[in-house]
Design a protein around this motif. Structure first.
Motif, PDB file in Angstrom:
ATOM      1  N   LYS A  96       0.807  -1.225   0.000  1.00  0.00           N
ATOM      2  CA  LYS A  96       0.000   0.000   0.000  1.00  0.00           C
ATOM      3  C   LYS A  96       0.839   1.274   0.000  1.00  0.00           C
ATOM      4  O   LYS A  96       0.350   2.344   0.326  1.00  0.00           O
ATOM      5  CB  LYS A  96      -0.910   0.007   1.217  1.00  0.00           C
ATOM      6  N   GLY A  97       2.117   1.191  -0.340  1.00  0.00           N
ATOM      7  CA  GLY A  97       2.976   2.370  -0.378  1.00  0.00           C
ATOM      8  C   GLY A  97       4.200   2.174   0.494  1.00  0.00           C
ATOM      9  O   GLY A  97       4.558   1.059   0.848  1.00  0.00           O
ATOM     10  N   LEU A  98       4.831   3.275   0.852  1.00  0.00           N
ATOM     11  CA  LEU A  98       6.034   3.223   1.678  1.00  0.00           C
ATOM     12  C   LEU A  98       5.662   2.945   3.135  1.00  0.00           C
ATOM     13  O   LEU A  98       4.682   3.475   3.647  1.00  0.00           O
ATOM     14  CB  LEU A  98       6.805   4.529   1.593  1.00  0.00           C
ATOM     15  N   VAL A  99       6.476   2.124   3.781  1.00  0.00           N
ATOM     16  CA  VAL A  99       6.257   1.764   5.177  1.00  0.00           C
ATOM     17  C   VAL A  99       7.488   2.188   5.962  1.00  0.00           C
ATOM     18  O   VAL A  99       8.615   1.867   5.581  1.00  0.00           O
ATOM     19  CB  VAL A  99       6.042   0.244   5.328  1.00  0.00           C
ATOM     20  N   LEU A 100       7.285   2.926   7.055  1.00  0.00           N
ATOM     21  CA  LEU A 100       8.382   3.330   7.925  1.00  0.00           C
ATOM     22  C   LEU A 100       8.471   2.363   9.091  1.00  0.00           C
ATOM     23  O   LEU A 100       7.462   1.894   9.601  1.00  0.00           O
ATOM     24  CB  LEU A 100       8.151   4.749   8.453  1.00  0.00           C
ATOM     25  N   SER A 101       9.689   2.069   9.532  1.00  0.00           N
ATOM     26  CA  SER A 101       9.884   1.131  10.629  1.00  0.00           C
ATOM     27  C   SER A 101       9.329   1.699  11.931  1.00  0.00           C
ATOM     28  O   SER A 101       9.036   2.887  12.049  1.00  0.00           O
ATOM     29  CB  SER A 101      11.364   0.800  10.793  1.00  0.00           C
ATOM     30  N   THR A 102       9.204   0.848  12.910  1.00  0.00           N
ATOM     31  CA  THR A 102       8.678   1.256  14.214  1.00  0.00           C
ATOM     32  C   THR A 102       9.559   2.327  14.849  1.00  0.00           C
ATOM     33  O   THR A 102       9.047   3.289  15.424  1.00  0.00           O
ATOM     34  CB  THR A 102       8.580   0.035  15.148  1.00  0.00           C
ATOM     35  N   ASN A 103      10.866   2.183  14.743  1.00  0.00           N
ATOM     36  CA  ASN A 103      11.767   3.172  15.343  1.00  0.00           C
ATOM     37  C   ASN A 103      11.626   4.545  14.693  1.00  0.00           C
ATOM     38  O   ASN A 103      11.665   5.566  15.377  1.00  0.00           O
ATOM     39  CB  ASN A 103      13.210   2.699  15.256  1.00  0.00           C
ATOM     40  N   VAL A 104      11.469   4.590  13.392  1.00  0.00           N
ATOM     41  CA  VAL A 104      11.280   5.869  12.704  1.00  0.00           C
ATOM     42  C   VAL A 104       9.926   6.467  13.089  1.00  0.00           C
ATOM     43  O   VAL A 104       9.803   7.672  13.292  1.00  0.00           O
ATOM     44  CB  VAL A 104      11.404   5.694  11.174  1.00  0.00           C
ATOM     45  N   THR A 105       8.917   5.627  13.222  1.00  0.00           N
ATOM     46  CA  THR A 105       7.595   6.094  13.633  1.00  0.00           C
ATOM     47  C   THR A 105       7.648   6.700  15.028  1.00  0.00           C
ATOM     48  O   THR A 105       7.076   7.767  15.271  1.00  0.00           O
ATOM     49  CB  THR A 105       6.596   4.922  13.591  1.00  0.00           C
ATOM     50  N   ILE A 106       8.356   6.052  15.946  1.00  0.00           N
ATOM     51  CA  ILE A 106       8.518   6.585  17.301  1.00  0.00           C
ATOM     52  C   ILE A 106       9.290   7.906  17.258  1.00  0.00           C
ATOM     53  O   ILE A 106       8.946   8.860  17.961  1.00  0.00           O
ATOM     54  CB  ILE A 106       9.220   5.554  18.200  1.00  0.00           C
ATOM     55  N   PHE A 107      10.319   8.005  16.426  1.00  0.00           N
ATOM     56  CA  PHE A 107      11.110   9.229  16.306  1.00  0.00           C
ATOM     57  C   PHE A 107      10.253  10.389  15.796  1.00  0.00           C
ATOM     58  O   PHE A 107      10.369  11.512  16.292  1.00  0.00           O
ATOM     59  CB  PHE A 107      12.309   8.994  15.384  1.00  0.00           C
ATOM     60  N   ILE A 108       9.381  10.134  14.837  1.00  0.00           N
ATOM     61  CA  ILE A 108       8.499  11.187  14.323  1.00  0.00           C
ATOM     62  C   ILE A 108       7.528  11.638  15.412  1.00  0.00           C
ATOM     63  O   ILE A 108       7.261  12.842  15.564  1.00  0.00           O
ATOM     64  CB  ILE A 108       7.778  10.707  13.056  1.00  0.00           C
ATOM     65  N   GLY A 109       7.009  10.708  16.189  1.00  0.00           N
ATOM     66  CA  GLY A 109       6.162  11.079  17.320  1.00  0.00           C
ATOM     67  C   GLY A 109       6.905  11.917  18.347  1.00  0.00           C
ATOM     68  O   GLY A 109       6.378  12.883  18.886  1.00  0.00           O
ATOM     69  N   LEU A 110       8.171  11.555  18.600  1.00  0.00           N
ATOM     70  CA  LEU A 110       9.005  12.319  19.528  1.00  0.00           C
ATOM     71  C   LEU A 110       9.236  13.737  19.013  1.00  0.00           C
ATOM     72  O   LEU A 110       9.127  14.707  19.770  1.00  0.00           O
ATOM     73  CB  LEU A 110      10.336  11.608  19.745  1.00  0.00           C
ATOM     74  N   LEU A 111       9.546  13.872  17.729  1.00  0.00           N
ATOM     75  CA  LEU A 111       9.741  15.204  17.150  1.00  0.00           C
ATOM     76  C   LEU A 111       8.493  16.065  17.287  1.00  0.00           C
ATOM     77  O   LEU A 111       8.578  17.263  17.581  1.00  0.00           O
ATOM     78  CB  LEU A 111      10.142  15.100  15.684  1.00  0.00           C
ATOM     79  N   PHE A 112       7.338  15.467  17.079  1.00  0.00           N
ATOM     80  CA  PHE A 112       6.085  16.209  17.213  1.00  0.00           C
ATOM     81  C   PHE A 112       5.919  16.744  18.631  1.00  0.00           C
ATOM     82  O   PHE A 112       5.626  17.927  18.828  1.00  0.00           O
ATOM     83  CB  PHE A 112       4.895  15.316  16.837  1.00  0.00           C
ATOM     84  N   TRP A 113       6.112  15.881  19.651  1.00  0.00           N
ATOM     85  CA  TRP A 113       5.904  16.314  21.026  1.00  0.00           C
ATOM     86  C   TRP A 113       6.967  17.292  21.497  1.00  0.00           C
ATOM     87  O   TRP A 113       6.670  18.188  22.300  1.00  0.00           O
ATOM     88  CB  TRP A 113       5.794  15.116  21.955  1.00  0.00           C
ATOM     89  N   VAL A 114       8.178  17.178  21.000  1.00  0.00           N
ATOM     90  CA  VAL A 114       9.211  18.179  21.313  1.00  0.00           C
ATOM     91  C   VAL A 114       8.814  19.521  20.706  1.00  0.00           C
ATOM     92  O   VAL A 114       8.943  20.573  21.340  1.00  0.00           O
ATOM     93  CB  VAL A 114      10.597  17.719  20.817  1.00  0.00           C
ATOM     94  N   GLY A 115       8.297  19.509  19.483  1.00  0.00           N
ATOM     95  CA  GLY A 115       7.819  20.739  18.851  1.00  0.00           C
ATOM     96  C   GLY A 115       6.666  21.371  19.612  1.00  0.00           C
ATOM     97  O   GLY A 115       6.604  22.594  19.777  1.00  0.00           O
TER      98      GLY A 115
END
Length: 84
Positions: free
Chosen positions: A54-73
């Motif tokens: 269904k398209g590009l899939v990001l690993s669990t670690n990258v997904t967690i990192f993006i969530g972390l960046l959001f909350w830091v922002g």
């Protein structure tokens, strides 16, 4: 005491940050990318992303990192807003 801290960080990283990243990735990329399933296994030789059915899939670690960046922002924006 260590068990309690380990449990807290487990919930923080795997539930809150992963959940945030899992929601943000499709919203920001208009459905082109998605986060890896919580219990999924990363295919051999793929560490950060790969092309799924269904398209590009990001690993669990990258997904967690993006969530972390959001909350830091969010935290930085709150500090700037309340200290002006």
């Amino acid at each position: 005491m260590d068990f309690i801290l380990e449990f807290f960080f487990e919930i923080l990283f795997q539930v809150i940050l992963y959940g945030t990243g899992r929601v943000l990735i499709p919203a920001l990329t208009l459905g082109i990318m998605r986060g890896e399933g919580f219990k999924s296994k990363t295919p051999a030789g793929k560490s950060y992303y790969w092309r799924g059915s269904k398209g590009l899939v990001l690993s669990t670690n990258v997904t967690i990192f993006i969530g972390l960046l959001f909350w830091v922002g969010v935290a930085i924006a709150a500090v700037v807003y309340f200290n002006r």
